[in-house]
Scaffold this motif. Structure first.
Motif, mmCIF file in Angstrom:
data_model
loop_
_atom_site.group_PDB
_atom_site.id
_atom_site.type_symbol
_atom_site.label_atom_id
_atom_site.label_comp_id
_atom_site.label_asym_id
_atom_site.label_seq_id
_atom_site.Cartn_x
_atom_site.Cartn_y
_atom_site.Cartn_z
ATOM 1 N N ARG A 18 1.590 -2.776 -1.179
ATOM 2 C CA ARG A 18 0.764 -2.489 -2.238
ATOM 3 C C ARG A 18 0.970 -1.235 -3.056
ATOM 4 O O ARG A 18 1.301 -0.470 -2.067
ATOM 5 C CB ARG A 18 -0.851 -2.530 -1.722
ATOM 6 N N VAL A 19 0.522 -1.257 -4.184
ATOM 7 C CA VAL A 19 0.971 -0.136 -4.973
ATOM 8 C C VAL A 19 -0.292 0.831 -4.875
ATOM 9 O O VAL A 19 -1.309 0.488 -4.701
ATOM 10 C CB VAL A 19 1.136 -0.258 -6.567
ATOM 11 N N LEU A 47 5.033 2.542 -3.183
ATOM 12 C CA LEU A 47 4.609 1.308 -2.662
ATOM 13 C C LEU A 47 4.206 1.452 -1.108
ATOM 14 O O LEU A 47 5.011 2.382 -0.474
ATOM 15 C CB LEU A 47 5.697 0.434 -2.663
ATOM 16 N N ASN A 67 11.525 -6.571 -9.624
ATOM 17 C CA ASN A 67 10.068 -6.607 -9.159
ATOM 18 C C ASN A 67 9.488 -7.810 -9.201
ATOM 19 O O ASN A 67 9.926 -8.717 -10.222
ATOM 20 C CB ASN A 67 9.368 -5.604 -9.841
ATOM 21 N N PRO A 81 1.716 3.518 -12.074
ATOM 22 C CA PRO A 81 3.012 4.163 -12.548
ATOM 23 C C PRO A 81 2.876 5.240 -13.578
ATOM 24 O O PRO A 81 2.010 5.242 -14.377
ATOM 25 C CB PRO A 81 3.804 2.826 -12.938
ATOM 26 N N VAL A 129 2.416 -3.007 -13.545
ATOM 27 C CA VAL A 129 2.150 -2.558 -12.230
ATOM 28 C C VAL A 129 0.938 -1.714 -12.157
ATOM 29 O O VAL A 129 0.640 -0.877 -13.056
ATOM 30 C CB VAL A 129 3.485 -1.898 -11.696
ATOM 31 N N LYS A 176 -2.458 0.150 -9.513
ATOM 32 C CA LYS A 176 -2.829 0.355 -8.425
ATOM 33 C C LYS A 176 -3.420 -0.798 -7.486
ATOM 34 O O LYS A 176 -4.385 -1.488 -8.102
ATOM 35 C CB LYS A 176 -4.003 1.704 -8.360
ATOM 36 N N PHE A 211 6.559 4.599 -9.127
ATOM 37 C CA PHE A 211 5.432 4.420 -8.582
ATOM 38 C C PHE A 211 5.638 4.252 -7.087
ATOM 39 O O PHE A 211 6.660 4.313 -6.669
ATOM 40 C CB PHE A 211 4.741 2.947 -8.923
#
Length: 148
Positions: A38-39, A59, A137, A43, A102, A104, A57
């Protein structure tokens, strides 16, 4: 049974210098990372002067295990360790898609390679940084968010 295929694979990755070859040794190597996690934050797009922009970002990946008196499925204490990875996306098309989509808490699969580098911080102290340079990705659906 497996000996011949294993030798063939190893032969593809490692080439030894022959007796007649010069001192130059050519060999293949492998630097490949696959992460699913999970982020941690949205970014950012950064561009150093005179360099191409990069999307960055972080991860989070989790490692879970059971400990305690019983290793049975429903027994024992569950422990978890979270590891944070810095992801840098350099490829122009992928970089722009990552920056745009991307977010959060997104669940994402990343393929790439590990890069070890150094940088100077604000206090002119040399720091080391480990970065995953993303080649691919894959955005995964988040079923917990879809139900809301």
């Amino acid at each position: 049974m497996f000996r011949r295929p294993v030798l063939q694979v190893l032969h593809q990755f490692v080439r030894h210098a022959s007796e007649t070859a010069a001192t130059l040794i050519l060999e293949r190597s492998l630097n490949h990372v696959q992460l699913l996690g999970r982020v941690g934050q949205d970014p950012v797009l950064r561009q150093a002067e005179g360099k191409n922009p990069v999307t960055i970002f972080f991860l989070a990946t989790n490692e879970m295990w059971r400990s305690g008196e019983s290793e049975a499925y429903q027994m024992g204490h569950v422990s978890q360790k979270t590891t944070w990875h810095r992801i840098s996306v350099l490829r122009p098309g992928l970089r722009d898609v990552a920056y745009q989509y991307v977010r959060k808490e997104s669940r994402i699969y990343v393929e790439g390679n590990i890069d070890y580098g150094e940088y100077m911080d604000k206090n002119n102290v040399r720091r080391q940084a480990t970065t995953i340079i993303a080649d691919n990705n894959i955005f995964l659906s988040d079923q917990t968010k879809e139900k809301e």
